[in-house]
Design a protein around this motif. Structure first.
Motif, short mmCIF file in Angstrom:
data_model
loop_
_atom_site.label_atom_id
_atom_site.label_comp_id
_atom_site.label_asym_id
_atom_site.label_seq_id
_atom_site.Cartn_x
_atom_site.Cartn_y
_atom_site.Cartn_z
N SER A 242 -10.66 102.28 -8.31
CA SER A 242 -10.79 103.45 -9.19
C SER A 242 -9.64 104.43 -8.96
O SER A 242 -9.12 105.03 -9.91
CB SER A 242 -12.13 104.14 -8.94
N SER A 254 -12.22 107.42 -13.77
CA SER A 254 -13.13 106.73 -12.86
C SER A 254 -13.56 107.67 -11.75
O SER A 254 -12.75 108.41 -11.18
CB SER A 254 -12.44 105.50 -12.26
N THR A 263 -18.94 102.77 -8.65
CA THR A 263 -18.67 102.23 -9.99
C THR A 263 -19.71 101.18 -10.32
O THR A 263 -19.74 100.11 -9.71
CB THR A 263 -17.25 101.61 -10.05
N ASP A 282 -11.56 99.13 -14.93
CA ASP A 282 -12.03 99.35 -13.56
C ASP A 282 -13.42 98.75 -13.44
O ASP A 282 -14.32 99.08 -14.22
CB ASP A 282 -12.05 100.84 -13.27
#
Length: 304
Positions: A242, A254, A263, A282
């Motif tokens: 990220s 992110s 994430t 990502d």
């Protein structure tokens, strides 16, 4: 889609909001093309210069037009009375301040005066049908509209100016001349007269091949990339995926945290790099998840 070419068409050429959120431009233009162009101008501008109406070449007229609720505004009228216009038919452009509301209201006046709204590409279609442009130049117009970088813009501009059509015509003419030389030699074969030597034949064909290869490379450069290059960042949790995506995109798209599994779903952002459009993805970091839930779903998304 079927296009009819008898009606008079109009469209705002520049200065209006677009998909990227642009709020217009300092100056705007509205284009009109078709047999009723002059009649529409007469209806909109009562003070048209008589010399403009009687002219056999392009002219400019500083005019004024009355708009509902907005009053009288200044409009520069550019008029092409004959086939020397972009579309090969009577045409006009109305240039005014680029405020979208002004352009839209002027367009409504033009539509109410006998024109219809042009479909995408219809002005260029008429230019092609009138013989004003060939197919490679029509394609270049599209390239100019959609150019996303300086290189794509310059290649399309060169193509529009005949950068493909002119050399293609020259290659064709050279090959026709070569064929004529070969046929002439066959006609006089009994008299042992050669209009072209075997080595020259192969040399001229190879020269044509090199030129065609160069033009194909130019076409590929004009087309640019057909799709975005998708770059997926994958790896274990807390590896810095990220952070890298944020650094490359120059954003904070992110969420960054020291907690593993921050994430959960993939996050996408687009960037331009050396003239290329990149779609950065990502993903959730690889980890072993035994129980069903959001983290397990995130792992499935990453594998996809």
């Amino acid at each position: 889609m079927q296009f009819e070419t008898e009606s008079t068409i109009c469209a705002i050429a520049t200065g209006t909001p677009n998909a990227t959120g642009s709020s217009g431009a300092l100056r705007g233009a509205l284009r009109i093309s078709g047999a009723l162009t002059l009649e529409i101008l007469r209806r909109l501008f009562k003070d048209l210069d008589q010399s403009l109406l009687e002219s056999n070449h392009a002219r400019r007229h500083p005019g004024r037009i009355e708009l509902p609720e907005l009053g009288c505004i200044a409009v520069d009228v550019f008029y092409w009375p004959d086939r020397r216009s972009y579309t090969g038919e009577p045409s006009a452009e109305l240039h005014l301040l680029g405020a979208p509301i002004l352009l839209e209201q002027v367009q409504q006046r033009v539509l109410a005066s006998g024109a219809r709204l042009a479909r995408p590409g219809e002005f260029t279609l008429r230019a092609f049908l009138a013989g004003r442009m060939d197919l490679t130049q029509c394609e270049a117009v599209l390239g100019l509209i959609h150019a996303q970088g300086q290189r794509e813009f310059q290649v399309a501009l060169t193509q529009l100016a005949g950068g493909l059509a002119t050399p293609l015509k020259q290659i064709r003419q050279d090959l026709i001349n070569l064929l004529a030389d070969l046929e002439a030699g066959l006609d006089f074969v009994d008299e042992d007269i050669a209009f072209v030597q075997p080595g020259e034949v192969s040399g001229r064909i190879e020269h044509a091949q090199r030129q065609v290869s160069s033009l194909l490379e130019q076409l590929e450069n004009r087309q640019g990339q057909g799709v975005d290059f998708q770059v997926a960042f994958v790896g274990p949790t807390n590896a810095g995926k990220s952070s890298l995506v944020n650094a490359l995109s120059g954003t904070e798209i992110s969420i960054i945290s020291d907690i593993p599994g921050t994430t959960r779903d993939y996050v996408r952002t687009k960037v331009r790099w050396k003239g290329m459009q990149l779609d950065l993805v990502d993903t959730a970091g690889f980890e072993s998840v035994l129980e069903p839930g959001p983290r397990a779903i995130a792992q499935e998304k990453t594998r996809e």
